[in-house]
Design a protein around this motif. Structure first.
Motif, PDB file in Angstrom:
ATOM      1  N   THR A  26      18.810  22.228  55.166  1.00 57.91           N
ATOM      2  CA  THR A  26      18.825  20.869  55.715  1.00 57.91           C
ATOM      3  C   THR A  26      18.878  19.823  54.602  1.00 57.91           C
ATOM      4  OG1 THR A  26      16.412  20.719  55.764  1.00 57.91           O
ATOM      5  CG2 THR A  26      17.491  21.597  57.738  1.00 57.91           C
ATOM      6  N   MET A  27      18.799  20.297  53.357  1.00 59.00           N
ATOM      7  CA  MET A  27      18.882  19.356  52.225  1.00 59.00           C
ATOM      8  C   MET A  27      20.191  18.579  52.272  1.00 59.00           C
ATOM      9  SD  MET A  27      17.604  21.202  48.746  1.00 59.00           S
ATOM     10  CE  MET A  27      18.355  19.972  47.688  1.00 59.00           C
ATOM     11  N   PRO A  28      20.150  17.283  51.967  1.00 60.74           N
ATOM     12  CA  PRO A  28      21.415  16.535  51.933  1.00 60.74           C
ATOM     13  C   PRO A  28      22.281  16.986  50.756  1.00 60.74           C
ATOM     14  CG  PRO A  28      19.609  15.174  51.121  1.00 60.74           C
ATOM     15  CD  PRO A  28      18.992  16.448  51.626  1.00 60.74           C
ATOM     16  N   TYR A  29      23.579  16.812  50.905  1.00 60.85           N
ATOM     17  CA  TYR A  29      24.474  17.076  49.781  1.00 60.85           C
ATOM     18  C   TYR A  29      24.307  15.952  48.767  1.00 60.85           C
ATOM     19  CZ  TYR A  29      26.795  20.666  52.554  1.00 60.85           C
ATOM     20  OH  TYR A  29      27.069  21.790  53.284  1.00 60.85           O
ATOM     21  N   ASN A  30      24.398  16.315  47.501  1.00 65.61           N
ATOM     22  CA  ASN A  30      24.140  15.347  46.437  1.00 65.61           C
ATOM     23  C   ASN A  30      25.342  15.304  45.504  1.00 65.61           C
ATOM     24  OD1 ASN A  30      23.266  13.969  44.190  1.00 65.61           O
ATOM     25  ND2 ASN A  30      21.353  15.089  43.969  1.00 65.61           N
ATOM     26  N   GLY A  31      25.962  14.126  45.418  1.00 68.12           N
ATOM     27  CA  GLY A  31      27.122  13.981  44.538  1.00 68.12           C
ATOM     28  C   GLY A  31      26.742  13.644  43.106  1.00 68.12           C
ATOM     29  N   GLY A  32      25.426  13.628  42.817  1.00 70.16           N
ATOM     30  CA  GLY A  32      24.945  13.273  41.474  1.00 70.16           C
ATOM     31  C   GLY A  32      25.413  14.223  40.390  1.00 70.16           C
ATOM     32  N   LEU A  33      25.965  15.351  40.810  1.00 68.78           N
ATOM     33  CA  LEU A  33      26.481  16.342  39.858  1.00 68.78           C
ATOM     34  C   LEU A  33      27.568  15.753  38.960  1.00 68.78           C
ATOM     35  CD1 LEU A  33      25.976  19.417  39.432  1.00 68.78           C
ATOM     36  CD2 LEU A  33      27.981  19.818  40.863  1.00 68.78           C
ATOM     37  N   THR A  34      28.226  14.700  39.431  1.00 68.49           N
ATOM     38  CA  THR A  34      29.283  14.079  38.615  1.00 68.49           C
ATOM     39  C   THR A  34      28.724  13.583  37.293  1.00 68.49           C
ATOM     40  OG1 THR A  34      28.912  11.994  39.772  1.00 68.49           O
ATOM     41  CG2 THR A  34      30.735  13.366  40.550  1.00 68.49           C
ATOM     42  N   ALA A  35      27.466  13.115  37.313  1.00 70.73           N
ATOM     43  CA  ALA A  35      26.837  12.632  36.072  1.00 70.73           C
ATOM     44  C   ALA A  35      26.028  13.729  35.388  1.00 70.73           C
ATOM     45  CB  ALA A  35      25.930  11.446  36.384  1.00 70.73           C
ATOM     46  N   GLU A  36      25.429  14.613  36.193  1.00 69.67           N
ATOM     47  CA  GLU A  36      24.476  15.569  35.616  1.00 69.67           C
ATOM     48  C   GLU A  36      25.154  16.780  34.965  1.00 69.67           C
ATOM     49  OE1 GLU A  36      21.833  16.382  38.876  1.00 69.67           O
ATOM     50  OE2 GLU A  36      21.218  14.283  38.993  1.00 69.67           O
TER      51      GLU A  36
ATOM     52  N   GLN B 134      37.996  10.126  43.921  1.00 69.70           N
ATOM     53  CA  GLN B 134      37.593  10.190  42.510  1.00 69.70           C
ATOM     54  C   GLN B 134      36.345  11.071  42.349  1.00 69.70           C
ATOM     55  OE1 GLN B 134      36.703   6.339  40.875  1.00 69.70           O
ATOM     56  NE2 GLN B 134      36.625   7.072  38.775  1.00 69.70           N
ATOM     57  N   THR B 135      35.366  10.884  43.266  1.00 63.70           N
ATOM     58  CA  THR B 135      34.144  11.696  43.224  1.00 63.70           C
ATOM     59  C   THR B 135      34.468  13.171  43.466  1.00 63.70           C
ATOM     60  OG1 THR B 135      32.744   9.867  43.942  1.00 63.70           O
ATOM     61  CG2 THR B 135      31.899  12.079  44.333  1.00 63.70           C
ATOM     62  N   ILE B 136      35.293  13.434  44.472  1.00 65.03           N
ATOM     63  CA  ILE B 136      35.662  14.828  44.797  1.00 65.03           C
ATOM     64  C   ILE B 136      36.377  15.477  43.619  1.00 65.03           C
ATOM     65  CG2 ILE B 136      37.093  16.276  46.290  1.00 65.03           C
ATOM     66  CD1 ILE B 136      34.819  15.269  47.919  1.00 65.03           C
ATOM     67  N   THR B 137      37.298  14.751  43.004  1.00 65.32           N
ATOM     68  CA  THR B 137      38.039  15.291  41.848  1.00 65.32           C
ATOM     69  C   THR B 137      37.083  15.633  40.716  1.00 65.32           C
ATOM     70  OG1 THR B 137      40.005  14.025  42.434  1.00 65.32           O
ATOM     71  CG2 THR B 137      39.848  14.778  40.149  1.00 65.32           C
ATOM     72  N   LYS B 138      36.127  14.740  40.461  1.00 68.70           N
ATOM     73  CA  LYS B 138      35.153  14.980  39.390  1.00 68.70           C
ATOM     74  C   LYS B 138      34.280  16.197  39.714  1.00 68.70           C
ATOM     75  CE  LYS B 138      32.959  13.811  35.600  1.00 68.70           C
ATOM     76  NZ  LYS B 138      33.557  14.077  34.304  1.00 68.70           N
ATOM     77  N   LEU B 139      33.848  16.316  40.970  1.00 69.29           N
ATOM     78  CA  LEU B 139      33.019  17.452  41.374  1.00 69.29           C
ATOM     79  C   LEU B 139      33.776  18.772  41.218  1.00 69.29           C
ATOM     80  CD1 LEU B 139      31.302  15.916  44.520  1.00 69.29           C
ATOM     81  CD2 LEU B 139      30.148  16.614  42.399  1.00 69.29           C
ATOM     82  N   LYS B 140      35.054  18.766  41.539  1.00 69.65           N
ATOM     83  CA  LYS B 140      35.871  19.977  41.352  1.00 69.65           C
ATOM     84  C   LYS B 140      35.882  20.383  39.883  1.00 69.65           C
ATOM     85  CE  LYS B 140      39.026  19.074  45.224  1.00 69.65           C
ATOM     86  NZ  LYS B 140      40.387  18.603  45.576  1.00 69.65           N
ATOM     87  N   GLN B 141      36.008  19.389  39.005  1.00 74.13           N
ATOM     88  CA  GLN B 141      36.002  19.672  37.554  1.00 74.13           C
ATOM     89  C   GLN B 141      34.662  20.246  37.114  1.00 74.13           C
ATOM     90  OE1 GLN B 141      36.911  15.835  35.906  1.00 74.13           O
ATOM     91  NE2 GLN B 141      39.121  16.048  36.186  1.00 74.13           N
ATOM     92  N   VAL B 142      33.558  19.647  37.596  1.00 70.87           N
ATOM     93  CA  VAL B 142      32.223  20.091  37.187  1.00 70.87           C
ATOM     94  C   VAL B 142      31.961  21.514  37.685  1.00 70.87           C
ATOM     95  CG1 VAL B 142      29.744  19.680  37.420  1.00 70.87           C
ATOM     96  CG2 VAL B 142      31.286  17.745  37.074  1.00 70.87           C
TER      97      VAL B 142
END
Length: 201
Positions: free
Chosen positions: A4-14, A145-153
């Motif tokens: 039930t945890m929310p998805y977190n897009g913070g991975l782009t920075a972390e 842009q966020t999705i593209t960055k997440l794919k890279q990470v």
């Protein structure tokens, strides 16, 4: 992991943060608070960042991953084991903390290993995100842009753990899970994580 945890897009920075995780886990094992750890890192510029701006944020991200491991032995190995072992544990820490990483590693990579399908293409990761966007309103609102960055990470995580040779590679390597990580996952009774590391025993 709590689904039930929310998805977190913070991975782009972390991102993968392997060397930062090594430093923070060593200090964590000494019983330091996160504020003491941050002061220690800033004092000697241990992260070797050009400015101090990101140190606090990323040190806190490391600490949250370490806590999410829920296993002192794994934290010890993360701090002290050979690089290839510790990198696998770091990826598991990311999976334990971040639902997006968890589902990418179990639903896409783990299934590839299960089926002995070692292909890994842009189509695979695009379909993974398309499915998530259909299922989750929050992800549907993320920018391209966020999705593209997440794919890279996420792809970089595979490269760091030698599951993939480089960004141009189209084939997964059949990795072997480290004994330390397998033991820790079993101690955590988190058996659904094992396929992400090509472990089906």
């Amino acid at each position: 992991m709590d689904v039930t945890m929310p998805y977190n897009g913070g991975l782009t920075a972390e991102q993968f943060l392997f060397y930062e995780m090594r430093i923070v886990s060593k200090q964590y094992l000494e019983g330091k608070t996160i504020d003491e750890i941050i002061d220690y890192i800033k004092r000697d510029n241990l992260f070797q960042y050009p400015t101090e701006r990101k140190i606090s944020k990323l040190a806190r991200a490391c600490q949250r991953r370490i806590v999410a491991l829920g296993n002192e032995k794994l934290v010890y190995e993360l701090a002290n084991a050979p690089v290839e072992v510790a990198k696998q544990i770091n990826l598991y820490a990311m999976m334990s903390y971040n639902r997006l990483v968890r589902e990418f590693m179990t639903d896409l990579i783990g299934e590839k290993y299960r089926q002995h399908d070692f292909s890994y293409t842009k189509k695979d990761i695009n379909m993974f995100f398309s499915r998530l966007r259909e299922q989750n309103d929050d992800i549907a609102l993320w920018s391209e842009q966020t999705i593209t960055k997440l794919k890279q990470v996420l792809t970089k995580c595979l490269i760091e753990t030698e599951m993939l040779d480089n960004f141009r590679a189209h084939e997964l390597n059949p990795v072997f899970i480290s004994t330390e990580l397998e033991s820790g996952i079993r101690e955590n009774n988190d058996l659904t994580a094992l396929p992400a590391f090509n472990c089906f025993r």
